[in-house]
Motif scaffolding. Structure first.
Motif, PDB file in Angstrom:
ATOM      1  N   PHE A 293       0.851  -1.184   0.000  1.00 48.57           N
ATOM      2  CA  PHE A 293       0.000   0.000   0.000  1.00 48.57           C
ATOM      3  C   PHE A 293       0.889   1.236   0.000  1.00 48.57           C
ATOM      4  O   PHE A 293       1.665   1.456   0.929  1.00 48.57           O
ATOM      5  N   ASP A 294       0.779   2.021  -1.051  1.00 53.93           N
ATOM      6  CA  ASP A 294       1.568   3.243  -1.196  1.00 53.93           C
ATOM      7  C   ASP A 294       0.596   4.419  -1.247  1.00 53.93           C
ATOM      8  O   ASP A 294      -0.167   4.572  -2.199  1.00 53.93           O
ATOM      9  N   LYS A 295       0.600   5.259  -0.212  1.00 57.78           N
ATOM     10  CA  LYS A 295      -0.376   6.344  -0.135  1.00 57.78           C
ATOM     11  C   LYS A 295      -0.175   7.389  -1.224  1.00 57.78           C
ATOM     12  O   LYS A 295      -1.072   8.199  -1.486  1.00 57.78           O
ATOM     13  N   LYS A 296       0.988   7.367  -1.905  1.00 60.40           N
ATOM     14  CA  LYS A 296       1.213   8.300  -3.010  1.00 60.40           C
ATOM     15  C   LYS A 296       0.621   7.806  -4.327  1.00 60.40           C
ATOM     16  O   LYS A 296       0.527   8.574  -5.282  1.00 60.40           O
ATOM     17  N   ASP A 297       0.236   6.550  -4.361  1.00 55.67           N
ATOM     18  CA  ASP A 297      -0.341   5.974  -5.570  1.00 55.67           C
ATOM     19  C   ASP A 297      -1.712   6.609  -5.812  1.00 55.67           C
ATOM     20  O   ASP A 297      -2.599   6.536  -4.944  1.00 55.67           O
ATOM     21  N   PRO A 298      -1.936   7.263  -6.967  1.00 55.52           N
ATOM     22  CA  PRO A 298      -3.235   7.891  -7.222  1.00 55.52           C
ATOM     23  C   PRO A 298      -4.378   6.879  -7.298  1.00 55.52           C
ATOM     24  O   PRO A 298      -5.538   7.252  -7.165  1.00 55.52           O
ATOM     25  N   LEU A 299      -4.058   5.600  -7.502  1.00 56.73           N
ATOM     26  CA  LEU A 299      -5.073   4.545  -7.529  1.00 56.73           C
ATOM     27  C   LEU A 299      -4.889   3.586  -6.353  1.00 56.73           C
ATOM     28  O   LEU A 299      -5.125   2.383  -6.476  1.00 56.73           O
ATOM     29  N   LYS A 300      -4.478   4.143  -5.230  1.00 60.53           N
ATOM     30  CA  LYS A 300      -4.167   3.292  -4.071  1.00 60.53           C
ATOM     31  C   LYS A 300      -5.380   2.508  -3.574  1.00 60.53           C
ATOM     32  O   LYS A 300      -5.238   1.435  -2.995  1.00 60.53           O
ATOM     33  N   ASN A 301      -6.595   3.050  -3.783  1.00 65.56           N
ATOM     34  CA  ASN A 301      -7.787   2.333  -3.375  1.00 65.56           C
ATOM     35  C   ASN A 301      -8.414   1.527  -4.505  1.00 65.56           C
ATOM     36  O   ASN A 301      -9.416   0.845  -4.309  1.00 65.56           O
TER      37      ASN A 301
END
Length: 306
Positions: A293-301
């Motif tokens: 889980f990378d909170k910077k990923d724009p598609l993290k969810n």
């Protein structure tokens, strides 16, 4: 990359229905009973649940299970789903015990009997383990009953907790097969909207078509509450269909239910009971994964394709 959270999972399926078994994660369920841990899981950790269920790591058909310790059973099992009200699925019992045994996370028992604690109580399953593989898992349902039969459909309650609406094949659908998937989808979404608008509670809407002269073979499609098609015949659906058929005729004590994708579930009536059934089926481990889980990923969810 800053790795904030890592999740270890075992991916499985039974009759085409996928379950992602979470064996290690940052989800902290530290209460001393299943119900309290269930509430923690339901009320918190939505980002983590979306991350594990949604595309690109998951898909609409993915179901989530998380393994927890239990003081009264071999292990505890909690469910999370795209439908937040779905708190239990029989397929999760089959796939979780299969995955845990085959990966060495659960000791093999000589008698093959395992107890699994869930929000719906303790379920006992019987496992056949041979050649380092779980070849079969036997489960038994609780009581099922017909709540309503109005000539158009039958409303069946499974385990005194989940309601399924059973329809015969409608005239607008020639047959239950992939060639007529567009007709099936159209009818399903229209019917789901109808029951939703009329505030009739349901856990699934099922269409059925007899496929055997003996009357003990059925093709079916189950629509979930958002109109999506279940990717298997469905344990609950099979129990509900069997209960509906038993109301009409008590002749058959076995029913095989085929999905639109040609997977099947065979249920047997438990003699001397009020519509209780057993299923002996094999689950399959399809992979072991670690997700970050990378909170910077724009598609993290993640996302879902409709």
């Amino acid at each position: 990359m800053n790795i904030e959270k890592m999740f270890s999972t075992i991916d499985t399926h039974v009759a085409g229905e996928a379950f992602r078994i979470i064996i290690q994660s940052s989800i902290d369920l530290n209460e001393d009973n299943v119900k309290s841990n269930h509430q923690l899981l339901q009320n918190f950790y939505q980002d983590e649940k979306d991350f594990l269920l949604n595309e690109p790591r998951g898909h609409r058909g993915m179901n989530g299970c998380i393994i927890i310790s239990s003081k009264v059973a071999d292990y505890g099992l909690l469910f999370f789903n795209h439908d937040q009200e779905a708190q239990f699925k029989y397929g999760g019992l089959v796939t979780s015990v299969t995955a845990l045994i085959e990966t060495g996370n659960l000791n093999v028992k000589e008698n093959g009997i395992y107890k699994i604690e869930t929000i719906q109580g303790i379920h006992e399953v019987r496992v056949n383990f041979e050649n380092q593989e779980v070849s079969k898992v036997l489960i038994e349902s609780n009581e099922c009953k017909v709540l309503e039969n109005n000539g158009e459909y039958q409303l069946v309650e499974v385990d005194e907790s989940r309601n399924y609406v059973i329809f015969p094949l409608p005239d607008s659908i020639p047959n239950i097969d992939l060639d007529h998937l567009a007709f099936i989808n159209k009818w399903g979404r229209k019917t789901v909207d109808r029951f939703t608008d009329e505030n009739i509670p349901f856990d699934g809407i099922v269409i059925t078509q007899s496929s055997g002269a003996a009357g003990n073979e059925i093709c079916s499609v189950t629509f979930e509450k958002d109109g999506s098609i279940t990717r298997s015949p469905g344990m609950d659906s099979t129990f509900a269909i069997f209960t509906a058929l038993k109301k009409i005729s008590n002749e058959n004590n076995q029913l095989t239910n085929y999905s639109i994708f040609d997977s099947s579930i065979t249920a047997n009536y438990l003699p001397g009971t009020l519509n209780r059934f057993s299923v002996e089926i094999q689950g399959f481990t399809t992979g072991m994964h670690q997700f970050i889980f990378d909170k910077k990923d724009p598609l993290k969810n993640g996302f879902l394709l409709k």
